[in-house]
Design a protein around this motif. Sequence first.
Motif, PDB file in Angstrom:
ATOM      1  N   VAL A   8      41.071  43.447  30.577  1.00 15.62           N
ATOM      2  CA  VAL A   8      41.178  44.334  31.551  1.00 15.62           C
ATOM      3  C   VAL A   8      41.638  45.724  31.248  1.00 15.62           C
ATOM      4  O   VAL A   8      42.629  45.909  30.248  1.00 15.62           O
ATOM      5  CB  VAL A   8      42.032  43.937  32.743  1.00 15.62           C
ATOM      6  CG1 VAL A   8      41.296  43.017  33.714  1.00 15.62           C
ATOM      7  CG2 VAL A   8      43.439  43.714  32.289  1.00 15.62           C
ATOM      8  N   VAL A  21      43.381  39.305  29.696  1.00 18.13           N
ATOM      9  CA  VAL A  21      43.830  38.442  30.810  1.00 18.13           C
ATOM     10  C   VAL A  21      44.260  36.951  30.386  1.00 18.13           C
ATOM     11  O   VAL A  21      43.697  36.298  29.659  1.00 18.13           O
ATOM     12  CB  VAL A  21      42.545  38.171  31.975  1.00 18.13           C
ATOM     13  CG1 VAL A  21      42.979  37.463  33.203  1.00 18.13           C
ATOM     14  CG2 VAL A  21      41.950  39.466  32.382  1.00 18.13           C
ATOM     15  N   ASP A  27      49.198  38.083  35.453  1.00  9.99           N
ATOM     16  CA  ASP A  27      47.891  37.942  35.519  1.00  9.99           C
ATOM     17  C   ASP A  27      47.360  36.865  36.557  1.00  9.99           C
ATOM     18  O   ASP A  27      47.888  35.845  36.353  1.00  9.99           O
ATOM     19  CB  ASP A  27      46.978  37.941  34.293  1.00  9.99           C
ATOM     20  CG  ASP A  27      47.395  39.094  33.171  1.00  9.99           C
ATOM     21  OD1 ASP A  27      47.579  40.025  33.745  1.00  9.99           O
ATOM     22  OD2 ASP A  27      47.027  38.668  32.096  1.00  9.99           O
ATOM     23  N   PHE A  29      43.681  35.514  38.173  1.00  9.09           N
ATOM     24  CA  PHE A  29      42.374  35.781  37.894  1.00  9.09           C
ATOM     25  C   PHE A  29      41.543  34.575  38.582  1.00  9.09           C
ATOM     26  O   PHE A  29      42.070  33.407  38.605  1.00  9.09           O
ATOM     27  CB  PHE A  29      42.015  35.458  36.403  1.00  9.09           C
ATOM     28  CG  PHE A  29      40.518  35.554  36.067  1.00  9.09           C
ATOM     29  CD1 PHE A  29      39.653  36.604  35.941  1.00  9.09           C
ATOM     30  CD2 PHE A  29      39.662  34.140  35.639  1.00  9.09           C
ATOM     31  CE1 PHE A  29      38.352  36.777  35.729  1.00  9.09           C
ATOM     32  CE2 PHE A  29      38.679  34.216  35.256  1.00  9.09           C
ATOM     33  CZ  PHE A  29      37.821  35.338  35.493  1.00  9.09           C
ATOM     34  N   TYR A  39      40.370  40.122  39.239  1.00  6.89           N
ATOM     35  CA  TYR A  39      41.681  40.165  38.456  1.00  6.89           C
ATOM     36  C   TYR A  39      42.739  40.867  39.629  1.00  6.89           C
ATOM     37  O   TYR A  39      42.330  41.658  40.285  1.00  6.89           O
ATOM     38  CB  TYR A  39      41.412  40.925  37.253  1.00  6.89           C
ATOM     39  CG  TYR A  39      42.846  41.235  36.511  1.00  6.89           C
ATOM     40  CD1 TYR A  39      43.471  40.193  35.886  1.00  6.89           C
ATOM     41  CD2 TYR A  39      43.486  42.596  37.060  1.00  6.89           C
ATOM     42  CE1 TYR A  39      44.793  40.445  35.360  1.00  6.89           C
ATOM     43  CE2 TYR A  39      44.657  43.021  36.444  1.00  6.89           C
ATOM     44  CZ  TYR A  39      45.317  41.665  35.642  1.00  6.89           C
ATOM     45  OH  TYR A  39      46.600  42.072  34.838  1.00  6.89           O
ATOM     46  N   ASN A  41      46.955  41.975  39.296  1.00  6.82           N
ATOM     47  CA  ASN A  41      48.260  42.195  38.695  1.00  6.82           C
ATOM     48  C   ASN A  41      49.217  41.759  39.611  1.00  6.82           C
ATOM     49  O   ASN A  41      49.429  42.454  40.584  1.00  6.82           O
ATOM     50  CB  ASN A  41      48.395  43.400  38.177  1.00  6.82           C
ATOM     51  CG  ASN A  41      49.902  43.773  37.639  1.00  6.82           C
ATOM     52  OD1 ASN A  41      50.850  43.133  37.886  1.00  6.82           O
ATOM     53  ND2 ASN A  41      49.703  44.154  36.480  1.00  6.82           N
ATOM     54  N   GLY A  47      44.268  45.097  41.825  1.00  5.17           N
ATOM     55  CA  GLY A  47      43.236  44.402  41.177  1.00  5.17           C
ATOM     56  C   GLY A  47      41.925  45.209  40.921  1.00  5.17           C
ATOM     57  O   GLY A  47      42.014  46.326  40.624  1.00  5.17           O
ATOM     58  N   SER A  48      41.156  44.398  40.462  1.00  2.00           N
ATOM     59  CA  SER A  48      39.719  44.744  39.959  1.00  2.00           C
ATOM     60  C   SER A  48      39.030  45.183  40.995  1.00  2.00           C
ATOM     61  O   SER A  48      39.086  44.634  42.317  1.00  2.00           O
ATOM     62  CB  SER A  48      39.140  43.933  39.085  1.00  2.00           C
ATOM     63  OG  SER A  48      38.805  42.674  39.531  1.00  2.00           O
ATOM     64  N   TYR A  54      42.171  48.212  38.042  1.00  2.88           N
ATOM     65  CA  TYR A  54      41.594  47.342  36.637  1.00  2.88           C
ATOM     66  C   TYR A  54      40.241  47.197  36.731  1.00  2.88           C
ATOM     67  O   TYR A  54      39.691  47.019  37.599  1.00  2.88           O
ATOM     68  CB  TYR A  54      42.382  46.058  36.876  1.00  2.88           C
ATOM     69  CG  TYR A  54      43.978  46.120  36.876  1.00  2.88           C
ATOM     70  CD1 TYR A  54      44.538  46.377  35.521  1.00  2.88           C
ATOM     71  CD2 TYR A  54      44.773  46.278  37.819  1.00  2.88           C
ATOM     72  CE1 TYR A  54      45.914  46.463  35.544  1.00  2.88           C
ATOM     73  CE2 TYR A  54      45.971  46.486  37.794  1.00  2.88           C
ATOM     74  CZ  TYR A  54      46.536  46.598  36.438  1.00  2.88           C
ATOM     75  OH  TYR A  54      47.978  46.698  36.423  1.00  2.88           O
ATOM     76  N   LEU A  56      37.524  44.869  34.906  1.00  2.00           N
ATOM     77  CA  LEU A  56      37.353  43.508  34.190  1.00  2.00           C
ATOM     78  C   LEU A  56      36.248  43.677  33.365  1.00  2.00           C
ATOM     79  O   LEU A  56      35.158  44.075  33.687  1.00  2.00           O
ATOM     80  CB  LEU A  56      37.229  42.610  35.213  1.00  2.00           C
ATOM     81  CG  LEU A  56      37.202  41.060  34.955  1.00  2.00           C
ATOM     82  CD1 LEU A  56      38.890  41.021  34.334  1.00  2.00           C
ATOM     83  CD2 LEU A  56      37.207  40.184  36.071  1.00  2.00           C
TER      84      LEU A  56
END
Length: 136
Positions: A8, A21, A27, A29, A39, A41, A47-48, A54, A56
Motif C-alpha cells: 500500500v 500489507v 493492517d 485486508f 485495505y 488501516n 482505507g483504500s 491508501y 493498493l
Amino acid sequence: MREIKFRVFDKASRLNAMHIVGEDSHDSFWIDSDNVFHYRNLQNGEGSGEYGDYILMQYTGLKDKNGKDIYEGDIVEAWSEGKKAIGKVKQRIDGLWLMYPAWQSGKSWGLMPNEERNTTVKIIGNIYENKELIGD
C-alpha cells in the motif's frame, strides 16, 4: 502457484509511505463479493478505494534482475540489443503483467520470467513516489 500479497501507498504520509500489507498489526485486508480487494488501516480508520488515503498494489509474482519483488505501479527499466525502455508495471484484463507502454523503440517490451520467476528488468521507482521517471 504464485504468492499473493499486496503493498500500500499512503497518499497522506511523507515518511514510510509504502509498506507490505500484513507487516503491521494494524493492517486489515479483505475481498468483497465482487472480488474487489480492500485495505484498511485499523489505527486511523482510513482505507483504500475512491475516497481513501491508501492505494493498493498487487504483487506480480515476478522479481527484477536484483531479486526485488515487482508490484503493480513499479517503474522498470529494460535493455535489449542496446536499446533502453522505461515503463510502469500494469496488468492486462487477461491477467498478464506487462511494462507500459509496451511498444517503445520499435519493439514490444514485456516482463518475461525465467523458471525462478526472475526477469531481466530493473525496478527504478514507482508511479507514486517517482512520477518524473515516466513523464506522466
